[in-house]
Design an enzyme around this catalytic site. Structure first.
Site, PDB file in Angstrom:
ATOM      1  N   CYS A 111      17.497  -6.975 -11.758  1.00 17.35           N
ATOM      2  CA  CYS A 111      17.222  -6.268 -13.004  1.00 17.35           C
ATOM      3  C   CYS A 111      18.360  -5.298 -13.321  1.00 17.35           C
ATOM      4  CB  CYS A 111      15.870  -5.574 -12.898  1.00 17.35           C
ATOM      5  SG  CYS A 111      15.199  -4.935 -14.435  1.00 17.35           S
ATOM      6  N   HIS A 112      18.077  -3.995 -13.371  1.00 19.63           N
ATOM      7  CA  HIS A 112      19.087  -2.970 -13.625  1.00 19.63           C
ATOM      8  C   HIS A 112      19.720  -2.467 -12.323  1.00 19.63           C
ATOM      9  CE1 HIS A 112      16.790  -2.936 -17.374  1.00 19.63           C
ATOM     10  NE2 HIS A 112      17.791  -2.284 -17.948  1.00 19.63           N
ATOM     11  N   GLY A 113      19.253  -2.967 -11.177  1.00 22.82           N
ATOM     12  CA  GLY A 113      19.786  -2.557  -9.876  1.00 22.82           C
ATOM     13  C   GLY A 113      21.287  -2.748  -9.728  1.00 22.82           C
ATOM     14  N   ASP A 134      20.338  -3.795 -22.367  1.00 20.91           N
ATOM     15  CA  ASP A 134      20.599  -2.402 -21.974  1.00 20.91           C
ATOM     16  C   ASP A 134      22.020  -2.182 -21.472  1.00 20.91           C
ATOM     17  OD1 ASP A 134      17.919  -1.787 -22.619  1.00 20.91           O
ATOM     18  OD2 ASP A 134      17.265  -2.282 -20.586  1.00 20.91           O
TER      19      ASP A 134
END
Length: 174
Positions: A111-113, A134
């Site tokens: 994900c955003h990791g 994002d």
């Protein structure tokens, strides 16, 4: 540490308040089922909560993590203004990621990791995936990474996935 004369493998998960619940708990539980000792680290050793409200007491603060004590690093995601934004800015979390890459130990992120990996400057020339929006793919590309839109991407010691629905594929590769 041994169990029945078999070395117990250890994993560390780096997260913070407002983490993506499934991206933390699913890997933790699957690794535990497979016999791993899993520690969760956060900026401070105080209760944190997932985006869906599930509480979690970290085992230790980032400052207490000794990367050489672990064989696997997991960096889950969450919303862009939650855990991933906090973890990526933390110098100790970046140092932990760099240590794993330097020693070619397995790293899993989703994900955003991967933002933490961008901030740690460890993805230049590496193939990986992440959440689609994002600015994550754009940040990966700016850091020299090769972003791919696939449910799981494996590049040597690095395993990445896009979001919670990819978790089965992610954990199979981890």
């Amino acid at each position: 540490m041994t169990k029945n004369n078999k070395k117990i493998r250890k994993a560390i998960v780096l997260t913070a308040d407002k983490f993506e619940d499934m991206e933390v708990f699913y890997p933790v539980f699957r690794l535990m089922e497979a016999g791993w000792k899993v520690d969760v680290a956060a900026p401070e050793k105080k209760k944190i909560h997932g985006e869906n409200g599930y509480p979690l007491m970290p085992d230790l603060a980032f400052s207490k993590v000794k990367p050489d004590s672990y064989e696997l690093l997991i960096i889950p995601g969450g919303s862009p203004d939650g855990a991933p934004a906090v973890v990526r800015k933390n110098k100790k979390a970046q140092a932990i990621a760099r240590s794993f890459f330097k020693k070619k130990k397995p790293v899993g992120s989703l994900c955003h990791g991967p933002w933490t990996l961008v901030s740690a400057d460890v993805i230049r020339g590496r193939r990986l995936t992440s959440y689609w929006y994002d600015g994550v793919p754009e940040d990966i590309k700016k850091a020299g990474g090769i972003w791919e839109d696939k449910e799981v991407v494996v590049d040597r010691n690095l395993v990445t996935s896009r979001y919670p629905m990819d978790l089965p594929s992610f954990m199979r590769e981890v």
